[in-house]
Design a protein around this motif. Sequence first.
Motif, PDB file in Angstrom:
ATOM      1  N   SER A  98       0.801  -1.228   0.000  1.00 37.47           N
ATOM      2  CA  SER A  98       0.000   0.000   0.000  1.00 37.47           C
ATOM      3  C   SER A  98       0.829   1.271   0.000  1.00 37.47           C
ATOM      4  CB  SER A  98      -0.938   0.021   1.222  1.00 37.47           C
ATOM      5  OG  SER A  98      -0.186   0.097   2.428  1.00 37.47           O
ATOM      6  N   GLY A  99       2.123   1.169   0.323  1.00 33.61           N
ATOM      7  CA  GLY A  99       2.926   2.381   0.468  1.00 33.61           C
ATOM      8  C   GLY A  99       4.159   2.425  -0.399  1.00 33.61           C
ATOM      9  N   THR A 100       4.150   1.688  -1.499  1.00 30.58           N
ATOM     10  CA  THR A 100       5.321   1.649  -2.376  1.00 30.58           C
ATOM     11  C   THR A 100       4.911   1.788  -3.849  1.00 30.58           C
ATOM     12  OG1 THR A 100       5.243  -0.768  -2.669  1.00 30.58           O
ATOM     13  CG2 THR A 100       6.498   0.071  -0.779  1.00 30.58           C
ATOM     14  N   ALA A 101       5.916   1.979  -4.688  1.00 28.13           N
ATOM     15  CA  ALA A 101       5.718   1.952  -6.141  1.00 28.13           C
ATOM     16  C   ALA A 101       6.271   0.636  -6.663  1.00 28.13           C
ATOM     17  CB  ALA A 101       6.442   3.124  -6.796  1.00 28.13           C
ATOM     18  N   PHE A 102       5.526  -0.028  -7.551  1.00 28.90           N
ATOM     19  CA  PHE A 102       5.947  -1.303  -8.109  1.00 28.90           C
ATOM     20  C   PHE A 102       6.743  -1.058  -9.393  1.00 28.90           C
ATOM     21  CE2 PHE A 102       1.903  -3.538  -6.319  1.00 28.90           C
ATOM     22  CZ  PHE A 102       2.333  -3.259  -5.036  1.00 28.90           C
ATOM     23  N   VAL A 103       7.948  -1.614  -9.447  1.00 28.01           N
ATOM     24  CA  VAL A 103       8.816  -1.455 -10.614  1.00 28.01           C
ATOM     25  C   VAL A 103       9.497  -2.794 -10.891  1.00 28.01           C
ATOM     26  CG1 VAL A 103       9.234   1.001 -10.163  1.00 28.01           C
ATOM     27  CG2 VAL A 103      10.761  -0.699  -9.167  1.00 28.01           C
ATOM     28  N   VAL A 104      10.154  -2.893 -12.056  1.00 25.55           N
ATOM     29  CA  VAL A 104      10.941  -4.074 -12.402  1.00 25.55           C
ATOM     30  C   VAL A 104      12.226  -3.622 -13.074  1.00 25.55           C
ATOM     31  CG1 VAL A 104       8.937  -5.589 -12.683  1.00 25.55           C
ATOM     32  CG2 VAL A 104       9.814  -4.343 -14.661  1.00 25.55           C
ATOM     33  N   GLY A 105      13.210  -4.507 -13.120  1.00 29.51           N
ATOM     34  CA  GLY A 105      14.430  -4.205 -13.854  1.00 29.51           C
ATOM     35  C   GLY A 105      14.149  -4.072 -15.340  1.00 29.51           C
ATOM     36  N   ALA A 106      14.979  -3.277 -16.021  1.00 26.72           N
ATOM     37  CA  ALA A 106      14.745  -2.993 -17.437  1.00 26.72           C
ATOM     38  C   ALA A 106      14.779  -4.237 -18.313  1.00 26.72           C
ATOM     39  CB  ALA A 106      15.774  -1.974 -17.942  1.00 26.72           C
ATOM     40  N   VAL A 107      15.366  -5.321 -17.833  1.00 26.62           N
ATOM     41  CA  VAL A 107      15.351  -6.567 -18.595  1.00 26.62           C
ATOM     42  C   VAL A 107      13.923  -7.039 -18.826  1.00 26.62           C
ATOM     43  CG1 VAL A 107      15.502  -8.065 -16.564  1.00 26.62           C
ATOM     44  CG2 VAL A 107      16.419  -8.861 -18.748  1.00 26.62           C
ATOM     45  N   ASN A 108      13.004  -6.578 -17.995  1.00 31.41           N
ATOM     46  CA  ASN A 108      11.595  -6.957 -18.106  1.00 31.41           C
ATOM     47  C   ASN A 108      10.753  -5.791 -18.630  1.00 31.41           C
ATOM     48  OD1 ASN A 108       9.637  -8.914 -17.942  1.00 31.41           O
ATOM     49  ND2 ASN A 108       9.841  -9.242 -15.740  1.00 31.41           N
ATOM     50  N   SER A 109      11.335  -4.969 -19.493  1.00 30.76           N
ATOM     51  CA  SER A 109      10.643  -3.783 -20.008  1.00 30.76           C
ATOM     52  C   SER A 109       9.369  -4.133 -20.760  1.00 30.76           C
ATOM     53  CB  SER A 109      11.574  -2.992 -20.931  1.00 30.76           C
ATOM     54  OG  SER A 109      12.629  -2.404 -20.208  1.00 30.76           O
ATOM     55  N   GLU A 110       9.385  -5.250 -21.454  1.00 31.67           N
ATOM     56  CA  GLU A 110       8.206  -5.628 -22.231  1.00 31.67           C
ATOM     57  C   GLU A 110       7.000  -5.843 -21.324  1.00 31.67           C
ATOM     58  OE1 GLU A 110       6.793  -8.998 -25.530  1.00 31.67           O
ATOM     59  OE2 GLU A 110       8.908  -8.824 -24.946  1.00 31.67           O
ATOM     60  N   LEU A 111       7.235  -6.482 -20.174  1.00 27.40           N
ATOM     61  CA  LEU A 111       6.153  -6.679 -19.214  1.00 27.40           C
ATOM     62  C   LEU A 111       5.665  -5.336 -18.679  1.00 27.40           C
ATOM     63  CD1 LEU A 111       4.412  -8.461 -17.302  1.00 27.40           C
ATOM     64  CD2 LEU A 111       6.337  -8.395 -15.699  1.00 27.40           C
ATOM     65  N   ALA A 112       6.587  -4.461 -18.291  1.00 28.73           N
ATOM     66  CA  ALA A 112       6.208  -3.159 -17.733  1.00 28.73           C
ATOM     67  C   ALA A 112       5.420  -2.332 -18.735  1.00 28.73           C
ATOM     68  CB  ALA A 112       7.468  -2.405 -17.294  1.00 28.73           C
ATOM     69  N   ALA A 113       5.805  -2.415 -20.007  1.00 22.63           N
ATOM     70  CA  ALA A 113       5.138  -1.629 -21.044  1.00 22.63           C
ATOM     71  C   ALA A 113       3.685  -2.053 -21.233  1.00 22.63           C
ATOM     72  CB  ALA A 113       5.895  -1.739 -22.361  1.00 22.63           C
ATOM     73  N   GLY A 114       3.341  -3.222 -20.738  1.00 18.94           N
ATOM     74  CA  GLY A 114       1.959  -3.668 -20.830  1.00 18.94           C
ATOM     75  C   GLY A 114       1.018  -2.869 -19.942  1.00 18.94           C
ATOM     76  N   TYR A 115       1.587  -2.081 -19.032  1.00 19.24           N
ATOM     77  CA  TYR A 115       0.773  -1.268 -18.128  1.00 19.24           C
ATOM     78  C   TYR A 115       0.667   0.188 -18.587  1.00 19.24           C
ATOM     79  CZ  TYR A 115       0.961  -5.166 -14.852  1.00 19.24           C
ATOM     80  OH  TYR A 115       0.829  -6.400 -14.272  1.00 19.24           O
ATOM     81  N   GLY A 116       1.255   0.514 -19.729  1.00 15.95           N
ATOM     82  CA  GLY A 116       1.191   1.885 -20.229  1.00 15.95           C
ATOM     83  C   GLY A 116       2.512   2.322 -20.828  1.00 15.95           C
ATOM     84  N   ASP A 117       2.689   3.629 -20.967  1.00 17.05           N
ATOM     85  CA  ASP A 117       3.943   4.166 -21.501  1.00 17.05           C
ATOM     86  C   ASP A 117       5.092   3.771 -20.585  1.00 17.05           C
ATOM     87  OD1 ASP A 117       2.562   5.439 -23.576  1.00 17.05           O
ATOM     88  OD2 ASP A 117       2.207   7.222 -22.350  1.00 17.05           O
TER      89      ASP A 117
END
Length: 213
Positions: A98-117
Amino acid sequence: MISFKQFLREADDSQDAREFFHREAAPFIDQAEGAGVLVRGTHHSPPVYKTVTLPSGKEITVHRMEVRKDRKPMDMPREAHEIADKFMKDKFGIAGRSGTAFVVGAVNSELAAGYGDLYAVIPQGEFRYIWSPKTMDLYDYFEYTGFDGRARGMETPEKISMWREELEGMKYQDTDLPRAIRSGFEVMLECDHLLLVRVDDDEILDELYKVLR
């Protein structure tokens, strides 16, 4: 009295990217040890914070986003979200869900891009984090392992205990940020603000790697 060169320099809004990030994000740079960049996808447009110049001479916009401390679950059932949040708070002193931002390493950029820009993400100033070397994404684990069916509702002490045991087995930790970045697994960042850079192409990431060393 300042010189004409100083006047021109002060009149220029753009700053050197290396100087900027080493001033604004020194704790992250120290702990990441050159492992790379974290990323996230978003449909929101974060406020503009600064313009900086990369080593190539390209100017990029740095955005700044406040990290919410009252995040509500998008998909995970509320009971599971709250139990995981309390588990992380008890173990690390961080409300991981509830009190953090969810991020991933850039190796997983394709997954992250599925949530927006896609944006590169750097915590501004002091920060803490939690991640699991065994679980890429907690919601995916909950949803796709069938655990949600076995513990749906979590209305009994037995089911609560079952979920906490699952969380314990994921070996969450708040150390080894370089490994977390390289893994591409979910990292929960606790900080007040994030610095974000829109990733339009791989060259942006390559240049950020260089300046975040």
